[in-house]
Scaffold this motif. Structure first.
Motif, short mmCIF file in Angstrom:
data_model
loop_
_atom_site.label_atom_id
_atom_site.label_comp_id
_atom_site.label_asym_id
_atom_site.label_seq_id
_atom_site.Cartn_x
_atom_site.Cartn_y
_atom_site.Cartn_z
N LEU A 1 5.22 1.37 -7.53
CA LEU A 1 4.34 1.63 -6.39
C LEU A 1 2.91 1.37 -6.83
O LEU A 1 2.59 1.55 -8.01
CB LEU A 1 4.45 3.08 -5.94
N ARG A 2 2.07 0.99 -5.88
CA ARG A 2 0.68 0.80 -6.25
C ARG A 2 0.05 2.17 -6.51
O ARG A 2 0.18 3.08 -5.69
CB ARG A 2 -0.06 0.12 -5.10
N PRO A 3 -0.64 2.33 -7.63
CA PRO A 3 -1.34 3.59 -7.84
C PRO A 3 -2.55 3.64 -6.92
O PRO A 3 -3.46 2.82 -7.05
CB PRO A 3 -1.75 3.55 -9.31
N HIS B 1 -5.70 -0.73 -12.46
CA HIS B 1 -4.75 -1.70 -11.88
C HIS B 1 -5.12 -2.12 -10.48
O HIS B 1 -5.02 -3.29 -10.12
CB HIS B 1 -3.33 -1.10 -11.80
N ALA B 2 -5.53 -1.14 -9.66
CA ALA B 2 -5.73 -1.42 -8.24
C ALA B 2 -6.90 -2.38 -8.02
O ALA B 2 -6.87 -3.19 -7.11
CB ALA B 2 -5.95 -0.12 -7.47
N ASP C 1 0.85 -1.18 0.00
CA ASP C 1 0.00 0.00 0.00
C ASP C 1 0.89 1.24 0.00
O ASP C 1 1.60 1.49 0.97
CB ASP C 1 -0.91 0.00 1.23
N ALA D 1 5.68 -4.89 -4.12
CA ALA D 1 5.22 -5.31 -2.82
C ALA D 1 3.74 -5.68 -2.88
O ALA D 1 3.00 -5.25 -3.76
CB ALA D 1 5.43 -4.20 -1.81
N VAL D 2 3.32 -6.50 -1.92
CA VAL D 2 1.95 -7.01 -1.89
C VAL D 2 1.39 -6.81 -0.49
O VAL D 2 1.90 -7.40 0.46
CB VAL D 2 1.93 -8.51 -2.23
N THR D 3 0.37 -5.99 -0.34
CA THR D 3 -0.21 -5.76 0.97
C THR D 3 -1.73 -5.80 0.87
O THR D 3 -2.29 -5.25 -0.07
CB THR D 3 0.25 -4.40 1.54
N ALA D 4 -2.35 -6.44 1.84
CA ALA D 4 -3.79 -6.60 1.79
C ALA D 4 -4.51 -5.32 2.20
O ALA D 4 -3.93 -4.42 2.80
CB ALA D 4 -4.21 -7.73 2.71
N SER E 1 -4.55 -5.11 -3.59
CA SER E 1 -4.12 -4.55 -4.87
C SER E 1 -2.60 -4.52 -4.81
O SER E 1 -2.04 -3.83 -3.96
CB SER E 1 -4.61 -3.12 -5.05
N PRO E 2 -1.93 -5.29 -5.63
CA PRO E 2 -0.46 -5.33 -5.53
C PRO E 2 0.18 -4.07 -6.07
O PRO E 2 -0.42 -3.36 -6.88
CB PRO E 2 -0.08 -6.53 -6.39
N ALA E 3 1.40 -3.79 -5.61
CA ALA E 3 2.19 -2.70 -6.19
C ALA E 3 2.94 -3.30 -7.36
O ALA E 3 4.06 -3.78 -7.21
CB ALA E 3 3.15 -2.14 -5.16
N ALA E 4 2.28 -3.33 -8.51
CA ALA E 4 2.89 -3.95 -9.68
C ALA E 4 2.64 -3.06 -10.87
O ALA E 4 1.75 -2.22 -10.84
CB ALA E 4 2.28 -5.32 -9.91
#
Ligand code: SF4
Lengths: 323, 221
Positions: A106-108, B157-158, A66, B80-83, B65-68
């Protein structure tokens, strides 16, 4: 004159550093907390976090999926001149935010509040926030540098505001502090242990701004120069860690890595209070860019200087009063 | 005492699920897909066809939603991957179980005890929470590759449906079991009595807020 290219490339590096490298002061604070935590599950969570920071640095991967909301604090020396002026500066910061979103990656996170439009780059209407401060030169010297700070502030939860009154006193402040901590600490919604920032006074908006800056722009271990406020900071850190709750809301004693309080003069009838939690991913990175293009990186924004906290009409009055 | 660590398939057997206890630490192997409000609305309200064979391919729904980023050649860079906090998805979860056959809901912070009793127990499903919750880099390491991204055009994406191939991905903590017991409720109950002491020397605000109570067992969700 500070070259605009340097500003943009520095800003991109800052986005990367903030997302990946946990600041040393927070890391030391978390290690100290982990060392005394004795709740099974809370301990496990803290150990996992410590491993996570290592993994992030090793892999050059964001520490948290996040992104939070990336924002900028710009502090300008009184004599700083920027190639292209403030409009070019803001353009460079917006561009750096968008580029880093794709580059790190980074996640948008940023979307339109109603239409949920997503530009996939963390930029949009009023985003990222860019806030400004100014600083006089020391001892009559020129201050022709700018300090760029990016903070990736996480936490949809963990922030609250309340209008208190002088009659509420310290007991009322304590109560609202605990209320905020417990409400968002349950299930770990605030991603604690966190740096807790408290804004007192001002008006509603100033109070929020001060509290957020107290959380995001002061380092662990830093104390307010007013000794009585510093004592409350210490007391609240202890208090927060003694409610029986720890990381993720499990049984434990790790809620607060540090507590910072900032004040602003307020209406005589009121005592505004805001509480902000700077989460387990306390992401901040700072750079000073000099007029000759030199760049120095650091993690302490050093935002709250005596000038920022001045209380007399003019800065010179304050200097004289201090002598 | 460190809690036990367990490897679990993302298409788990009922026996494997039955063996899990609140507070166990779990690492996942197999395919896991992300689905949150965007996917739920599209699949359940707009009745779009789900572009995967569920639950054969995966019985694990990740609130994430991964940071990809999606590269111009169509490949993916996984960061990174956060719930994300799951309690907000309660209104869709019952229907989603019916449609997807999910057995593992993976997310942040668990769901309410009522949601477990009403929807998880009848569907033989359990909840796994991420840790921290900021362990994005560790979880990112557990993603071997991105198998596909569905609906990224439609949802961004998210909110898109990311299909992740997981190997020893974790840690996660078992936050509900097959009987619908709730880890966070258990912890809250242990903490509540001590809170009274912390509140000594405080005073409720002079000006109340509409709807405010003085009951400290209250929870926001
Ligand atoms: S609050 Fe912080 S640690 Fe938690 S998910 Fe958000 S950014 Fe990550």
């Amino acid at each position: 004159m500070i070259p605009i290219d340097t500003i943009q490339s520095t800003a991109e590096t800052l986005m990367d550093k903030a997302a990946i490298e946990i600041p040393q002061d927070y890391l030391d604070g978390l290690r100290a907390t982990a060392a005394v935590e004795d709740g099974d599950l809370s301990s496990f969570v803290l150990q996992a976090m410590l491993e996570n920071y290592e993994a992030a640095k090793e892999d050059r991967r964001a520490m948290c999926g996040d992104t939070g909301c990336p924002r900028w604090y710009v502090k300008m020396g009184n004599d700083a001149r920027i190639e292209g002026g403030p409009v070019a500066l803001e353009h460079a910061l917006r561009l750096a935010t968008a580029n880093a979103t794709n580059g790190v990656p980074l996640r948008p996170n940023r979307v339109h509040p109603l239409w949920r439009t997503d530009h996939n780059n963390n930029v949009g209407i009023n985003a990222p926030e860019i806030e400004y401060g100014y600083e006089p030169g020391e001892n009559g010297a020129q201050a022709n540098w700018i300090d760029l700070t990016t903070v990736h502030k996480g936490g949809l939860f963990g922030t609250d505001y309340r209008m208190l009154f002088p009659s509420d006193g310290i007991e009322g402040i304590r109560r609202f502090f605990l209320d905020s901590l417990v409400a968002f600490g349950k299930r770990g919604l605030a991603c604690q242990p966190a740096i807790i920032g408290i804004g007192l006074g001002g008006s509603k908006d100033t109070c929020m701004v001060l509290g957020k800056r107290a959380a995001c722009l002061r380092t662990v271990g830093d104390r307010n120069p007013d000794p009585k406020i510093a004592a409350i900071e210490e007391e609240f850190k202890e208090l927060g860690n003694s409610i029986g709750m720890g990381a993720m809301g499990f049984v434990g004693k790790s809620m607060v890595i540090d507590c910072h309080i900032e004040v602003g003069y307020c209406h005589t009838g009121g005592m505004q209070m805001s509480v902000h939690a700077f989460c387990l991913s306390s992401r901040r990175a700072v750079a000073r860019i000099h007029a000759d293009g030199r760049v120095e990186y650091r993690t302490d924004p050093d935002w709250f200087t005596p000038y920022q906290r001045r209380e007399t009409v003019g800065w010179l009055d304050q200097l004289e009063a201090a002598e | 005492m460190a809690p036990p660590k367990i490897r679990l398939s993302t298409t788990p057997t009922p026996e494997a699920l039955a063996a899990l206890k609140l507070g166990d630490i779990v690492y996942l192997d197999g395919l896991m897909y992300t689905a949150r409000e965007g996917v739920y609305m599209r699949a359940l309200e707009e009745k779009a066809n789900i572009p995967m064979e569920l639950p054969q391919q995966s019985a694990a729904n990740f609130h994430c939603s991964p940071a990809a980023s999606i590269n111009s050649d169509g490949s993916f860079t996984m960061g990174a991957v956060t719930a994300t906090a799951s309690f907000r998805f309660a209104k869709w979860i019952g229907e989603w179980f019916e449609k997807s056959g999910a057995k593992l809901i993976v997310g942040k912070g668990g769901m309410s005890p009522e949601t477990y009793k009403q929807h998880f127990v009848p569907n033989g499903a359990i909840y796994l929470t991420t840790v921290g919750y900021g362990t994005g880099a560790l979880l990112g390491r557990g993603v071997e590759n991105v198998e596909a991204v569905h609906w990224s055009e439609e949802l961004g994406h998210a909110q898109a449906m990311w299909v992740l191939k997981c190997t020893n991905m974790g840690p996660f903590i078992v936050a509900s079991d097959l009987q619908g017991n709730c880890l966070f409720e258990r912890e809250n109950a242990k903490i509540a009595p001590g809170l009274a002491k912390a509140y000594e020397g405080t005073r409720p605000a002079t000006l109340k807020r509409y709807g405010e109570t003085d009951d400290r067992t209250d929870e926001l969700i």
